[in-house]
Write an enzyme that holds these catalytic residues in place. Sequence first.
Site, PDB file in Angstrom:
ATOM      1  N   ASP A  67       0.697  -1.161  -0.041  1.00 35.20           N
ATOM      2  CA  ASP A  67      -0.049   0.216  -0.089  1.00 35.20           C
ATOM      3  C   ASP A  67       0.742   1.389  -0.168  1.00 35.20           C
ATOM      4  OD1 ASP A  67       0.554  -1.032   2.581  1.00 35.20           O
ATOM      5  OD2 ASP A  67      -0.729   0.376   3.261  1.00 35.20           O
ATOM      6  N   HIS A  68       2.134   1.181  -0.018  1.00 37.28           N
ATOM      7  CA  HIS A  68       3.111   2.320   0.178  1.00 37.28           C
ATOM      8  C   HIS A  68       4.046   2.337  -1.248  1.00 37.28           C
ATOM      9  CE1 HIS A  68       2.207   3.661   4.241  1.00 37.28           C
ATOM     10  NE2 HIS A  68       1.757   2.313   4.236  1.00 37.28           N
ATOM     11  N   HIS A 143       8.036  -1.369  12.789  1.00 36.94           N
ATOM     12  CA  HIS A 143       6.763  -1.900  12.156  1.00 36.94           C
ATOM     13  C   HIS A 143       7.148  -3.204  11.869  1.00 36.94           C
ATOM     14  CE1 HIS A 143       2.924  -1.904   9.892  1.00 36.94           C
ATOM     15  NE2 HIS A 143       3.395  -1.926   8.921  1.00 36.94           N
ATOM     16  N   ASP A 213       3.016   3.905   9.798  1.00 36.36           N
ATOM     17  CA  ASP A 213       3.094   2.508   9.809  1.00 36.36           C
ATOM     18  C   ASP A 213       4.130   2.329  11.129  1.00 36.36           C
ATOM     19  OD1 ASP A 213       1.786   2.748   7.487  1.00 36.36           O
ATOM     20  OD2 ASP A 213       2.084   0.699   7.079  1.00 36.36           O
ATOM     21  N   HIS A 271      -3.947   7.219   7.680  1.00 36.36           N
ATOM     22  CA  HIS A 271      -3.391   5.735   7.621  1.00 36.36           C
ATOM     23  C   HIS A 271      -4.604   5.040   8.325  1.00 36.36           C
ATOM     24  CE1 HIS A 271      -1.370   1.937   7.697  1.00 36.36           C
ATOM     25  NE2 HIS A 271      -0.758   2.395   6.642  1.00 36.36           N
TER      26      HIS A 271
END
Length: 304
Positions: A67-68, A143, A213, A271
């Site tokens: 998603d990044h 993360h 994140d 986010h």
Amino acid sequence: MSDFKVHILGCGSALPTQRHLPTSQVVELRGKLYLVDCGEGTQRQIRCKGLSFEALTTIFITHHHGDHIFGLPGLLSSLSMLGRTRALTIIGPRGTKKLIEGMRTLFLDWIAFPLSVEEFDDRVPQQVFMDRSVVVRSVPLTHRIPCQGYVFEERVSERRVDKASCQFYGVPLAHYPALLRGEDWTNDEGEVIANARLTKQLAPARSYAMCTDTLYLPHLHELIKGVTLLYHEATFLRGSEERAKQTCHSTAYQAAEVAKAAGVGRLVIGHYSARHNKIEPFRSEAAEVFPNTIAADEGLTIEL
């Protein structure tokens, strides 16, 4: 109008929804664009915001979850098709060189512009980029994979020449560099004109920290203390602390605690988990701790 802006292109989490796109932001400073993360839909959002592809100088990647980064191959391809010839730099945590090399091998070996990739140890805070406008340093985050945030610090001179005063006292242009070094001016009659009368103090440098994140880190405030604007992820709401811990994310309340401890000017949260359709509950929860909180949304532009 401010020459330092943050454009929110996407502020959702792992799953794109009808409400939000995956993470992507553009930091705009003095006409230059710096992209932070590149989720799906990034290049379309750049067009929708009316931003210039040509002004894009550097891409900063926080980590390698899809998603990044899933929008990155498409963006690089489009830049080449648009005729870009100017070099582009991609900066990221450990593994970024391998990631980009894989993309190039599979479907980007034909791009027409020079592409350089720099990766840094995401466990160590350090300067990762500098140009005439900004200094960027990394912020270690926690993360499930190597991840780092970024702090963009505006570069300003301590003082600038007051042209009106210089013209009044007859200071030649050739002496301007000496004024910026703090020297006075002596005219033909031997009169000394103090530097303070010929220069002006600039406003304090502005700064932006992007921390997405990450597990809630009580010590994070030490690395982002006093920034003008902080973006901190707020994937979950209060009551989901255990889920946040399991997935290495934070709640809106925890994001606000970081902002308060760091003494930042403003907080913007984003986010959001795909299970939530409304952003106001996130803003309200964070505002209990840090009143000057903004809830990110696609298309939002924040001026520093």
